[in-house]
Motif scaffolding. Sequence first.
Motif, PDB file in Angstrom:
ATOM      1  N   UNK A 118      49.838  47.494  35.936  1.00  0.00           N
ATOM      2  CA  UNK A 118      50.537  47.541  37.222  1.00  0.00           C
ATOM      3  C   UNK A 118      49.577  47.598  38.405  1.00  0.00           C
ATOM      4  N   UNK A 119      48.425  48.232  38.239  1.00  0.00           N
ATOM      5  CA  UNK A 119      47.473  48.315  39.357  1.00  0.00           C
ATOM      6  C   UNK A 119      46.930  46.928  39.724  1.00  0.00           C
ATOM      7  N   UNK A 120      46.884  46.023  38.769  1.00  0.00           N
ATOM      8  CA  UNK A 120      46.484  44.647  39.064  1.00  0.00           C
ATOM      9  C   UNK A 120      47.502  43.991  39.988  1.00  0.00           C
ATOM     10  N   UNK A 153      40.271  32.009  37.003  1.00  0.00           N
ATOM     11  CA  UNK A 153      41.141  31.780  38.149  1.00  0.00           C
ATOM     12  C   UNK A 153      42.454  31.146  37.696  1.00  0.00           C
ATOM     13  N   UNK A 154      42.395  30.264  36.716  1.00  0.00           N
ATOM     14  CA  UNK A 154      43.613  29.621  36.214  1.00  0.00           C
ATOM     15  C   UNK A 154      44.580  30.627  35.609  1.00  0.00           C
ATOM     16  N   UNK A 155      44.079  31.678  34.984  1.00  0.00           N
ATOM     17  CA  UNK A 155      44.936  32.722  34.443  1.00  0.00           C
ATOM     18  C   UNK A 155      45.767  33.338  35.569  1.00  0.00           C
ATOM     19  N   UNK A 156      45.107  33.644  36.663  1.00  0.00           N
ATOM     20  CA  UNK A 156      45.808  34.283  37.782  1.00  0.00           C
ATOM     21  C   UNK A 156      46.727  33.300  38.486  1.00  0.00           C
ATOM     22  N   UNK A 157      46.269  32.064  38.686  1.00  0.00           N
ATOM     23  CA  UNK A 157      47.141  31.082  39.348  1.00  0.00           C
ATOM     24  C   UNK A 157      48.378  30.819  38.513  1.00  0.00           C
ATOM     25  N   UNK A 201      40.223  37.333  40.920  1.00  0.00           N
ATOM     26  CA  UNK A 201      39.914  37.114  39.499  1.00  0.00           C
ATOM     27  C   UNK A 201      38.526  37.626  39.144  1.00  0.00           C
ATOM     28  N   UNK A 202      37.567  37.419  40.033  1.00  0.00           N
ATOM     29  CA  UNK A 202      36.195  37.868  39.772  1.00  0.00           C
ATOM     30  C   UNK A 202      36.063  39.385  39.863  1.00  0.00           C
ATOM     31  N   UNK A 203      36.763  40.004  40.829  1.00  0.00           N
ATOM     32  CA  UNK A 203      36.590  41.440  41.088  1.00  0.00           C
ATOM     33  C   UNK A 203      37.530  42.333  40.293  1.00  0.00           C
ATOM     34  N   UNK A 204      38.752  41.869  40.027  1.00  0.00           N
ATOM     35  CA  UNK A 204      39.767  42.748  39.437  1.00  0.00           C
ATOM     36  C   UNK A 204      40.006  42.452  37.965  1.00  0.00           C
ATOM     37  N   UNK A 205      40.443  41.250  37.640  1.00  0.00           N
ATOM     38  CA  UNK A 205      40.858  40.966  36.262  1.00  0.00           C
ATOM     39  C   UNK A 205      39.712  40.529  35.367  1.00  0.00           C
ATOM     40  N   UNK A 206      38.669  39.975  35.956  1.00  0.00           N
ATOM     41  CA  UNK A 206      37.547  39.406  35.195  1.00  0.00           C
ATOM     42  C   UNK A 206      38.025  38.348  34.216  1.00  0.00           C
ATOM     43  N   UNK A 207      39.099  37.658  34.617  1.00  0.00           N
ATOM     44  CA  UNK A 207      39.642  36.534  33.859  1.00  0.00           C
ATOM     45  C   UNK A 207      39.482  35.276  34.708  1.00  0.00           C
TER      46      UNK A 207
END
Length: 128
Positions: free
Chosen positions: A53-55, A124-128, A116-122
């Motif tokens: 949830x914090x993400x 960019x396509x994952x987040x988009x 993506x670089x700072x929070x999830x470390x996944x």
Amino acid sequence: MTILNAINWNVGPDIFHLGSLEVRWYGLFFAVGLLLLGPLVVWKIWKREALPEEWYEKLWWTILIATVVGARLGHCFFYDPLYYLQHPWEIFKIWEGGLASHGGAIGIIIGVWIYSKKVTHRSVLFTL
């Protein structure tokens, strides 16, 4: 004469006025997308994917800021760059209007890349 020639579309850009403040259709749609529909859709995906949830909160703030900054900078530099380069303080006068949806889209892509670089470390396509 076709039916399309019979339609007279002359809707003004503003919905109503509150004193000197104009509420415009474009701003309303930006607000509905950013503050209501966008977060609702993303929250449903978030729950289904069981993501932290914090993400979600960090993504929401990132998208909000990136959209507004990107849309404003897009308007300033796509439509009248010489004026805004000569009067850079005018960029901050968001109450005088001027948002560009394509600038907002570019802002979102940059914001999601940073997120993506700072929070999830996944990716960019994952987040988009």
